[in-house]
Design a protein around this motif. Structure first.
Motif: not given
Length: 357
Positions: A235-238, A260-267, A205-208, A228-231
């Motif tokens: 989510l993973n830890v929570g 993470s991918l969604t946040v990355f593309y949208v932002v 989730g962080a690196i892809v 994306a990294i923060l998301t």
């Protein structure tokens, strides 16, 4: 072959025994169902591009053309390994159900028990040697990456330079990271494979988005990468800490990777230059601080004195001096939605006074 020959009745015996105990377990999607299985498949296949040890090895390859040989060999190796572990799992479950082996206290014992008890010594030796090599190689890569981040990357991001005597601090960081990782593994009480899956999901989730896609997509932005990294981490830890079970046994790591991918593309799309979201007029007031933060330098040209009406003191000053100021809406463009105080009549000034309030 070793797993099949160890069970009475061979592959047919395995199937009949497990079907009698739990018919769903022998179905094409197992006990997790199609949604759960496909979510795991998504994380492990798509997330492969986000594993730091693999990325590091590929980046260290002198000849990029070598990937044409390395990748097929890796796929074949993964397939053989997967067949081995699937076979061992089915074999040991069958042996326990048939009474040929004592029940295992935990699933992690299946592989070592099979190799020690039923496999040929040569095969067992090769597998154990391969396991140790893989564990040492992966652990070494992760420790090096973690130590480098602690003593070099994070200090440079926070204070503009890395730590003094990097070698000493890197050794200390390596020991501390290894101790913390061992503590987490021992305290979690979870299977080693599941802990590995959690780590795989976090890196995916962080690196892809940031590396596998971000390095190859010109519209990717730093803000999108950071969010994306923060998301992914949240989510993973929570989801793991609170032991959240999703509908249809959808894997938590898949949710984190999709989010993470969604946040990355949208932002990235919204914050790219010219998108009109991150370059509104309010950003202008932060430019001097952005220059100081990212470049560590003082701005050569100072901003025109600018007031933010979201701040109480600034808003009060603006309302009291509207006739002397130029007021703009942050989302306006091309001269629309603005007030030029010295040239405006009293009606226009009062109109903007109401808007600001």
């Amino acid at each position: 072959a070793a797993t099949v020959s160890s069970v009475e009745g061979g592959l047919e015996g395995m199937t009949r025994t497990i079907l009698a105990d739990d018919a769903e377990a022998m179905g094409p999607w197992g006990t997790r169902g199609i949604v759960g299985c496909m979510s795991w498949y998504f994380v492990f296949v798509f997330g492969l591009a986000g594993q730091p040890h693999l990325i590091t090895k590929l980046m260290m390859t002198r000849k990029p053309d070598d990937a044409r040989v390395m990748l097929p060999m890796s796929v074949v190796g993964f397939l053989l390994t997967a067949l081995l572990w699937i076979g061992i799992g089915l074999c040991m479950r069958t042996l326990v159900l048939q009474g040929g082996h004592a029940p295992l206290s935990e699933p992690d014992q299946a592989s070592p028990e099979f190799l020690k008890t039923y496999a040929h010594p040569v095969l067992a030796g090769v597998v154990f040697a391969g396991l140790m090599a893989a564990i040492m190689s992966t652990a070494d890569s992760f420790l090096n990456i973690g130590a480098a981040a602690v003593v070099h990357d994070i200090p440079r991001a926070l204070r503009g330079r890395s730590l003094n005597n990097e070698l000493l601090w890197a050794r200390i960081a390596t020991v501390v990271i290894a101790a913390v990782a061992a503590g987490v593994a021992l305290a979690s009480g979870k299977m080693v494979a599941l802990l590995g899956a959690v780590g795989w999901s976090v890196f995916s989730g962080a690196i892809v988005p940031t590396v596998a896609i971000g390095f190859n997509w010109k519209r990717a932005t730093p803000l999108a990468c950071n969010l994306a990294i923060l998301t992914s981490l949240v989510l993973n830890v929570g989801l793991q800490v609170f032991s959240v079970t999703l509908p249809h046994l959808f894997y938590n790591g898949a949710v984190a990777l999709l989010a993470s991918l969604t946040v990355f593309y949208v932002v990235s799309i919204c914050s790219a230059p010219g998108a009109g979201v991150a370059d509104d007029k309010a950003i202008y007031t932060f430019v001097p601080e952005m220059v100081r933060f990212y470049l560590g330098e003082a701005p050569i040209l100072e901003n025109v004195p600018t007031f933010q009406c979201a701040k109480a003191d600034d808003c009060r000053y603006v309302l009291e001096n509207l006739a002397e100021l130029v007021v703009k809406e942050v989302h306006g463009s091309g001269g629309y939605g603005m007030l030029v105080g010295p040239k405006a009549d009293s009606a226009m000034i009062e109109l903007f006074r109401d808007k600001i309030r």
